[in-house]
Design a protein around this motif. Structure first.
Motif, short mmCIF file in Angstrom:
data_model
loop_
_atom_site.label_atom_id
_atom_site.label_comp_id
_atom_site.label_asym_id
_atom_site.label_seq_id
_atom_site.Cartn_x
_atom_site.Cartn_y
_atom_site.Cartn_z
N PHE A 192 0.84 -1.21 0.00
CA PHE A 192 0.00 0.00 0.00
C PHE A 192 0.87 1.25 0.00
O PHE A 192 0.61 2.21 -0.71
N ASP A 193 1.88 1.27 0.87
CA ASP A 193 2.69 2.48 1.05
C ASP A 193 4.16 2.10 0.84
O ASP A 193 4.76 1.43 1.68
N THR A 194 4.71 2.55 -0.27
CA THR A 194 6.06 2.10 -0.64
C THR A 194 7.15 2.75 0.23
O THR A 194 8.32 2.40 0.11
N THR A 195 6.75 3.68 1.09
CA THR A 195 7.77 4.32 1.94
C THR A 195 7.93 3.59 3.28
O THR A 195 8.80 3.91 4.07
N THR A 196 7.05 2.61 3.54
CA THR A 196 7.16 1.89 4.82
C THR A 196 7.99 0.61 4.65
O THR A 196 8.24 0.16 3.53
N ARG A 197 8.37 0.04 5.76
CA ARG A 197 9.16 -1.19 5.77
C ARG A 197 8.38 -2.33 5.12
O ARG A 197 7.18 -2.48 5.36
N ASP A 198 9.05 -3.13 4.32
CA ASP A 198 8.42 -4.29 3.69
C ASP A 198 9.10 -5.56 4.21
O ASP A 198 10.28 -5.78 3.97
N ASP A 199 8.33 -6.37 4.94
CA ASP A 199 8.90 -7.61 5.50
C ASP A 199 9.02 -8.73 4.47
O ASP A 199 9.52 -9.81 4.80
N ARG A 200 8.54 -8.51 3.27
CA ARG A 200 8.68 -9.45 2.15
C ARG A 200 8.22 -10.87 2.53
O ARG A 200 8.93 -11.85 2.31
N LEU A 201 7.04 -10.95 3.11
CA LEU A 201 6.52 -12.25 3.55
C LEU A 201 6.23 -13.17 2.36
O LEU A 201 5.72 -12.72 1.34
N GLY A 202 6.56 -14.43 2.53
CA GLY A 202 6.26 -15.43 1.50
C GLY A 202 4.79 -15.83 1.57
O GLY A 202 4.11 -15.62 2.58
#
Ligand code: FMN
Length: 366
Positions: A192-202
């Motif tokens: 949703f928000d590309t400026t926040t942290r992405d945990d890259r969940l599988g």
């Protein structure tokens, strides 16, 4: 904790018989594909994010001529682009030598080549008139008032989520089911928000987390190519699986020969995320464009989808000289399992494989 007890609630509410959703894929899906999938008892989808309202309406009409079954219309709910002339100029200057290799010059300026559904009043009005059975959102959610109107008009709503917070926002907004998009997925990552942290969940972890946390049905997406993958998704608590890459090589799609041969050949063994094509992270088969984007000297990409304007121009210039390696060849991590079957046959095959896999597990463990 979820109190979900009815594993077929989603299928009933979407009016389908099989726990299979053909992913909406802007630029790839066609009325023929969506209709063939829906006629086969799964849910066909049309990605209309890159169309204007008038063309999306035409695509809905064309689909309705081919099927009386429910199908899904997908729109993008990204934050509208922020133009920045200096960033765009630097990007075009950096791409200029590549254009030159194909005897072309980059465009003088770039534009926001499509409008976010969040602010696209004509697309919103068109959906309220056409009332497709299902509408799905990617990259976020439209305003509450739009969700309320779509629901009031009887449409079922799906939203993709890449983590618990996005899923909670979608549930709070009132969507009927969540598409759990894992890091394996082909195409644009729906954060949703590309400026926040992405945990890259599988897909595995995300599906399980969402199915445990929420009462609304979960649809697993990312890296699912066959019945074994669908059975695994169902075992994790998903009520259906959404498959994108698995349908890309169907003869009913709109892909070019370069994409098709990449997907069906050895190239499909390698995928990578790139923002160089569109301005947002998307998973593609590794090709000339993804490699170019890995250049440490690459400048910042313009805002999404402004970058895509340059990406499409470069692809057109290269294709005119017979080079297909600058295409948006979106594909998930299991792309090498792709099959080039007509969509109806693929749906039937996926169902057979799912049943066989479940029966096999039952015979071993039941
Ligand atoms: C070619 C392609 C185009 C896609 N376009 C869209 C789109 O327009 N809207 C959307 O919600 N998801 C889109 N996706 C993502 C899919 O919804 C889904 O998350 C993904 O295909 C699942 O991973 P898989 O490709 O490994 O099956 C696209 C995926 C692919 C492969």
């Amino acid at each position: 904790m979820s109190t979900q007890t009815d594993d077929r609630a989603l299928l009933r509410s979407l009016g389908i018989q099989k726990p299979i959703i053909q992913a909406p894929m802007a630029g790839v899906t066609t009325p023929a594909l969506a209709a063939a999938v829906s006629n086969a008892g799964a849910l066909g989808s049309l990605g209309v994010a890159a169309m204007n309202a008038e063309n999306a309406r035409k695509a809905i009409h064309q689909t309705r001529e081919l099927t009386a079954k429910p199908f899904n219309i997908n729109v993008f709910c990204h934050r509208p682009a922020t133009a920045d002339a200096a960033v765009e100029r630097a990007w075009l200057e950096w791409l200029a030598p590549v254009f030159e290799q194909y005897g072309a010059t980059p465009p003088q300026t770039l534009s926001e080549i499509y409008t976010s559904f969040v602010v696209d009043k004509s697309m919103q009005a068109m959906l309220l008139e056409e009332k497709p059975a299902v509408v799905s959102f990617h990259f976020g959610l439209p305003p509450d008032a739009v969700i309320a109107e779509l629901k009031h008009a009887g449409m079922r709503l799906l939203a993709s989520a890449t983590n618990l917070d996005e899923a909670a926002a979608a549930v709070e907004a009132g969507v009927d089911a969540i598409v759990a998009q894992g890091i394996e997925a082909g195409g644009h990552r729906g954060v949703f928000d590309t400026t926040t942290r992405d945990d890259r969940l599988g897909t595995f972890a995300l599906t399980r987390l969402l199915a445990s946390e929420f009462d609304v049905p979960v649809i697993a997406a990312g890296g699912i190519m066959d019945g074994a993958g669908i059975a695994a998704a169902l075992a994790l608590g998903a009520q259906a699986a959404q498959l994108g890459t698995a349908f890309v090589a169907c003869p009913e799609t709109a892909i070019d020969e370069g994409y098709r041969s990449a997907l069906l050949g050895d190239a499909a063994r390698h995928t990578a995320f790139t923002a160089a094509i569109s301005g947002r992270l998307a998973r593609s088969i590794v090709n000339r464009f993804t490699t170019l984007g890995e250049d440490p000297k690459a400048p910042r990409t313009p805002s999404y989808p402004i970058t895509y304007d340059a990406g499409k121009a470069l692809n057109a210039a290269a294709k005119a000289k017979g080079e297909f390696g600058y295409g948006a060849q979106w594909a998930g991590q299991a792309a090498a399992l792709a099959r080039a079957l007509p969509a109806a046959e693929l749906v039937a095959q996926l169902e057979r494989e799912t049943r066989e896999r479940i029966e096999r597990l039952q015979s071993v463990w039941g």
